[in-house]
Design a protein around this motif. Structure first.
Motif, mmCIF file in Angstrom:
data_model
loop_
_atom_site.group_PDB
_atom_site.id
_atom_site.type_symbol
_atom_site.label_atom_id
_atom_site.label_comp_id
_atom_site.label_asym_id
_atom_site.label_seq_id
_atom_site.Cartn_x
_atom_site.Cartn_y
_atom_site.Cartn_z
ATOM 1 N N MET A 1 0.823 -1.202 0.000
ATOM 2 C CA MET A 1 0.000 0.000 0.000
ATOM 3 C C MET A 1 0.869 1.268 0.000
ATOM 4 S SD MET A 1 -2.823 1.202 2.811
ATOM 5 C CE MET A 1 -3.579 2.810 2.688
ATOM 6 N N PHE A 2 1.939 1.271 0.803
ATOM 7 C CA PHE A 2 2.784 2.454 0.911
ATOM 8 C C PHE A 2 3.912 2.476 -0.115
ATOM 9 C CE2 PHE A 2 1.173 2.180 5.355
ATOM 10 C CZ PHE A 2 0.543 3.412 5.390
ATOM 11 N N LYS A 3 4.064 1.412 -0.896
ATOM 12 C CA LYS A 3 5.223 1.306 -1.784
ATOM 13 C C LYS A 3 5.332 2.446 -2.797
ATOM 14 C CE LYS A 3 7.543 -1.733 -5.057
ATOM 15 N NZ LYS A 3 7.486 -3.008 -5.808
ATOM 16 N N PRO A 4 4.262 2.818 -3.525
ATOM 17 C CA PRO A 4 4.402 3.915 -4.497
ATOM 18 C C PRO A 4 4.812 5.238 -3.837
ATOM 19 C CG PRO A 4 2.385 2.675 -4.893
ATOM 20 C CD PRO A 4 2.921 2.208 -3.577
ATOM 21 N N VAL A 5 4.187 5.540 -2.686
ATOM 22 C CA VAL A 5 4.525 6.775 -1.973
ATOM 23 C C VAL A 5 5.950 6.703 -1.441
ATOM 24 C CG1 VAL A 5 3.897 8.305 -0.065
ATOM 25 C CG2 VAL A 5 2.112 7.113 -1.338
ATOM 26 N N LEU A 151 12.812 -1.011 0.784
ATOM 27 C CA LEU A 151 12.314 -1.285 -0.570
ATOM 28 C C LEU A 151 13.187 -2.329 -1.262
ATOM 29 C CD1 LEU A 151 11.377 2.264 -1.922
ATOM 30 C CD2 LEU A 151 9.831 0.318 -1.655
ATOM 31 N N GLY A 152 12.543 -3.285 -1.895
ATOM 32 C CA GLY A 152 13.271 -4.309 -2.637
ATOM 33 C C GLY A 152 13.447 -5.610 -1.882
ATOM 34 N N GLU A 153 13.345 -5.580 -0.539
ATOM 35 C CA GLU A 153 13.561 -6.807 0.236
ATOM 36 C C GLU A 153 12.455 -7.828 -0.027
ATOM 37 O OE1 GLU A 153 14.104 -5.953 4.357
ATOM 38 O OE2 GLU A 153 15.921 -4.766 4.030
ATOM 39 N N LYS A 158 10.258 -12.618 -2.783
ATOM 40 C CA LYS A 158 9.199 -13.102 -3.660
ATOM 41 C C LYS A 158 9.771 -13.737 -4.921
ATOM 42 C CE LYS A 158 5.064 -11.277 -5.959
ATOM 43 N NZ LYS A 158 4.269 -10.045 -6.183
ATOM 44 N N LYS A 159 10.804 -13.117 -5.463
ATOM 45 C CA LYS A 159 11.420 -13.622 -6.690
ATOM 46 C C LYS A 159 12.111 -14.947 -6.464
ATOM 47 C CE LYS A 159 14.500 -12.097 -10.419
ATOM 48 N NZ LYS A 159 15.391 -11.010 -10.898
ATOM 49 N N ALA A 160 12.693 -15.131 -5.270
ATOM 50 C CA ALA A 160 13.461 -16.334 -4.978
ATOM 51 C C ALA A 160 12.594 -17.496 -4.506
ATOM 52 C CB ALA A 160 14.521 -16.031 -3.915
ATOM 53 N N ALA A 161 11.322 -17.236 -4.157
ATOM 54 C CA ALA A 161 10.470 -18.268 -3.561
ATOM 55 C C ALA A 161 9.477 -18.840 -4.571
ATOM 56 C CB ALA A 161 9.707 -17.687 -2.383
ATOM 57 N N ILE A 166 4.086 -18.530 1.615
ATOM 58 C CA ILE A 166 4.733 -19.465 2.538
ATOM 59 C C ILE A 166 6.111 -18.961 2.925
ATOM 60 C CG2 ILE A 166 5.694 -21.793 2.761
ATOM 61 C CD1 ILE A 166 3.377 -22.809 1.067
ATOM 62 N N ALA A 167 6.838 -18.395 1.964
ATOM 63 C CA ALA A 167 8.183 -17.897 2.241
ATOM 64 C C ALA A 167 8.151 -16.776 3.276
ATOM 65 C CB ALA A 167 8.828 -17.402 0.945
ATOM 66 N N VAL A 168 7.210 -15.835 3.118
ATOM 67 C CA VAL A 168 7.091 -14.726 4.078
ATOM 68 C C VAL A 168 6.647 -15.252 5.434
ATOM 69 C CG1 VAL A 168 5.822 -12.614 4.628
ATOM 70 C CG2 VAL A 168 6.642 -13.001 2.305
ATOM 71 N N ARG A 169 5.692 -16.167 5.437
ATOM 72 C CA ARG A 169 5.204 -16.740 6.701
ATOM 73 C C ARG A 169 6.323 -17.428 7.463
ATOM 74 N NH1 ARG A 169 1.372 -21.748 6.099
ATOM 75 N NH2 ARG A 169 3.432 -22.688 5.763
ATOM 76 N N GLU A 170 7.108 -18.263 6.762
ATOM 77 C CA GLU A 170 8.187 -18.993 7.429
ATOM 78 C C GLU A 170 9.291 -18.046 7.893
ATOM 79 O OE1 GLU A 170 8.092 -22.207 8.251
ATOM 80 O OE2 GLU A 170 6.051 -22.105 7.453
#
Length: 198
Positions: A1-5, A151-153, A158-161, A166-170
């Motif tokens: 949500m805050f990414k563009p700003v 930004l970018g993390e 996401k790109k590597a998973a 599941i990747a974020v949850r773990e």
């Protein structure tokens, strides 16, 4: 949500300025960390938080500079109420990904509510409408600033998973579990423990 700003904010505000904003809000949240250090029986940590607040509020230009760390090597204590509940035996119950706030658990969401009530911006809002607007504006600025510094993390994860959810949850669950275990190990007596994976 805050990414563009946050992307535009990052392009305008230099990194040193954004780190200063981060330091300011971190210093303002000292009561949250101090209270949780006491609830976790980390009395040395509570003392360090008190010293950091005094030093950074005065010599650190109202908290914009982390003088306590830079000049006196006094580290900030990572302490929140979700962590406090975990140390005293409550498990995460279940994982959730909250709008705006991001990854959390039932335990950490309850902790967030308690921590928010300890933040000076929150309880000052009870006394005046102007303070209420300051609380909302400060919270939004803090979130945008934090996103600009990371930004970018998420995109990299996401790109590597294979499955980003599941990747974020773990990653989140492991991060919280490790923080709680680290504090438990520092106690001379054994604390009640619950599984720390949802």
């Amino acid at each position: 949500m805050f990414k563009p700003v946050a992307t535009g904010y990052k392009a305008i505000i230099p990194e040193d300025g954004r780190i200063g904003v981060h330091n300011f809000f971190s210093n303002l949240a000292t009561p949250v960390r101090l209270a949780n250090c006491l609830l976790q029986a980390r009395f040395k940590g509570a003392g360090n938080e008190t010293l950091r607040f005094v030093i950074n509020t005065t010599y650190g230009l109202a908290g914009l500079l982390d003088t306590a760390k830079k000049e006196f090597n006094i580290e900030k204590q990572e302490a929140d109420f979700g962590q406090t509940l975990g140390i005293w035996g409550m498990g995460p119950v279940f994982y959730m990904n909250l709008p705006i706030l991001g990854p959390s658990s039932l335990r950490d969401s309850l902790g967030y509510v308690v921590d928010s009530s300890l933040n000076p911006l929150t309880y000052l809002a009870y006394f005046s409408v102007a303070a209420g607007y300051a609380n909302t504006g400060g919270w939004v600025l803090d979130k945008i600033n934090e996103v600009s510094l990371t930004l970018g993390e998420y995109e990299a994860l996401k790109k590597a998973a294979l499955d980003p959810y599941i990747a974020v949850r773990e990653a989140y669950s492991q991060y919280r579990q490790n923080k709680i275990k680290k504090i438990r190990k520092s106690f001379p007596t054994k604390r009640p423990q619950q599984p720390d994976s949802p």
